[in-house]
Design a protein around this motif. Structure first.
Motif, mmCIF file in Angstrom:
data_model
loop_
_atom_site.group_PDB
_atom_site.id
_atom_site.type_symbol
_atom_site.label_atom_id
_atom_site.label_comp_id
_atom_site.label_asym_id
_atom_site.label_seq_id
_atom_site.Cartn_x
_atom_site.Cartn_y
_atom_site.Cartn_z
ATOM 1 N N VAL A 66 31.083 40.175 -3.451
ATOM 2 C CA VAL A 66 31.095 41.575 -3.879
ATOM 3 C C VAL A 66 30.326 42.447 -2.887
ATOM 4 N N CYS A 67 29.165 41.968 -2.440
ATOM 5 C CA CYS A 67 28.379 42.743 -1.469
ATOM 6 C C CYS A 67 29.120 42.894 -0.144
ATOM 7 N N LEU A 115 36.297 41.663 -1.939
ATOM 8 C CA LEU A 115 35.691 42.209 -3.153
ATOM 9 C C LEU A 115 36.343 41.630 -4.407
ATOM 10 N N LEU A 116 37.670 41.560 -4.416
ATOM 11 C CA LEU A 116 38.371 41.002 -5.575
ATOM 12 C C LEU A 116 38.045 39.526 -5.764
ATOM 13 N N ALA A 117 37.993 38.773 -4.658
ATOM 14 C CA ALA A 117 37.647 37.355 -4.762
ATOM 15 C C ALA A 117 36.221 37.173 -5.285
ATOM 16 N N GLY A 118 35.305 38.021 -4.844
ATOM 17 C CA GLY A 118 33.933 37.950 -5.333
ATOM 18 C C GLY A 118 33.831 38.254 -6.813
ATOM 19 N N VAL A 119 34.588 39.249 -7.277
ATOM 20 C CA VAL A 119 34.566 39.589 -8.697
ATOM 21 C C VAL A 119 35.105 38.437 -9.537
ATOM 22 N N VAL A 120 36.201 37.818 -9.090
ATOM 23 C CA VAL A 120 36.778 36.694 -9.832
ATOM 24 C C VAL A 120 35.808 35.518 -9.878
#
Length: 355
Positions: free
Chosen positions: A239-240, A259-264
């Motif tokens: 996310v960062c 960002l999307l991969a970090g959120v998931v």
């Protein structure tokens, strides 16, 4: 039927995000007016709902302090309209860039007022969420992995509303007895009972938390714990890194996927981490159409003002050199008015009848 408390917080955070995208005092005043109208029509009679006034007073204090700092410490903003000249205190050479006293210009004062108003609007938006969303209901909606952190945050958020309610109750009691409730004497005689009540409430809260098994966790296999830690840490790093990529011109390609991969990954880690929490939910709040409308209105205001700041930055950030009055841009102002949607889409709370 009341709206999910998380929807109110997302609505308020959207308005706060919009406030960070502009220094136009007219748009900021519209944001404050929209939040104030929604709070006035939809807050309940609970003690925590009375905190909006305290946040508004804190916002006024922030503006005043920001202007006083600009007057006393100087400002890097050049100006030609001198308001007054204060005695200047000479400083050593290692304090270059800092000035005490000297010439105070209208441009510096106006710039400080714009900057303080932006922070004040952000505080008022947080106060609106604190006045509209029930802390206990919000705590029930948190994932199991964040329950203990959520309890600490809720206790911290409800400290100020309870303190304000105690002060109002004690001042009303002193007025009924014909005793002074203002000045230094009144402050001391009200402050000590308030402090005593806060300590008693904290002891009772600690005993209630102990009786309800706060802090107790279930036994989870070691591979699950390691997977949870890896997913949570990797998701937060993603996310960062994705947010940084979106904010830079070079990272526009990889920013959004990262960002999307970090959120998931972070959500998966929170899901696994919830296995350690021994708790159940009684009658959880549903996320219905009204919650989507409330959340969507705040997100839409934030997105539209972010787009406006990139498309026409001069309208959202009025200059002070030369000193000109700010103008109200039409379509960003219309976007701010979307924040009033919860006032019409959500039914007003029914006042309780006192017997």
């Amino acid at each position: 039927m009341s709206v999910h408390p998380g929807a109110w917080w997302l609505w308020a955070l959207g308005l706060g995000t919009a406030a960070t995208r502009t220094t136009n005092p007219l748009l900021l005043a519209l944001l404050v007016a929209a939040s104030a109208y929604v709070v006035a029509t939809h807050r309940s009679s609970a003690p925590w709902s009375r905190s909006y006034t305290a946040f508004a007073r804190l916002a006024l204090a922030v503006i005043l302090v920001r202007v006083l700092f600009a007057v006393a410490l100087g400002s890097p903003i050049p100006g030609t309209h001198t308001l007054l000249t204060l005695p200047e205190v000479p400083l050593p050479h290692w304090a270059q860039g800092i000035r005490l006293g000297g010439r105070v210009t209208a441009e510096a004062v106006v710039f400080a007022a714009y900057d303080g108003l932006k922070l004040a609007t952000l505080l008022i938006c947080v106060g609106a969420a604190n006045a509209l969303a029930s802390p206990s209901r919000l705590l029930k909606s948190l994932p199991g992995a964040l329950y203990e952190t959520g309890v600490a945050v809720v206790v911290a958020l409800t400290f100020a509303p309870h303190l304000i309610a105690d002060v109002q109750r004690l001042r009303a009691a002193r007025r009924l007895r014909g005793r002074p409730d203002r000045g230094v004497r009144g402050l001391l005689q009200v402050g000590l009972p308030v402090l005593e009540g806060a300590l008693e409430r904290s002891v009772a809260l600690a005993a209630a938390m102990e009786a309800r098994g706060y802090g107790r966790t279930a036994d989870v296999p070691a591979p699950v714990r390691r997977t949870t830690a890896a997913l949570t840490l990797g998701g937060l790093l993603g996310v960062c890194a994705g947010t940084y990529g979106l904010l830079t011109a070079e990272g526009g390609v990889y920013g959004l996927p990262l960002l999307l991969a970090g959120v998931v990954a972070a959500l998966a880690g929170l899901r696994l981490g919830g296995r350690r929490s021994l708790r159940t939910r009684y009658r959880p709040d549903p996320w219905d159409l009204r919650a989507w409308l409330v959340t969507g209105s705040g997100v839409a205001v934030a997105a539209l003002l972010t787009l406006a700041s990139a498309h026409d930055p001069g309208a959202l950030h009025p200059g002070v050199v030369p000193l000109v009055p700010p103008t109200l841009p039409l379509w960003p102002a219309a976007a701010v008015l979307l924040a009033l949607l919860p006032a019409f889409a959500v039914p007003q709370p029914v006042p309780r009848e006192h017997s």
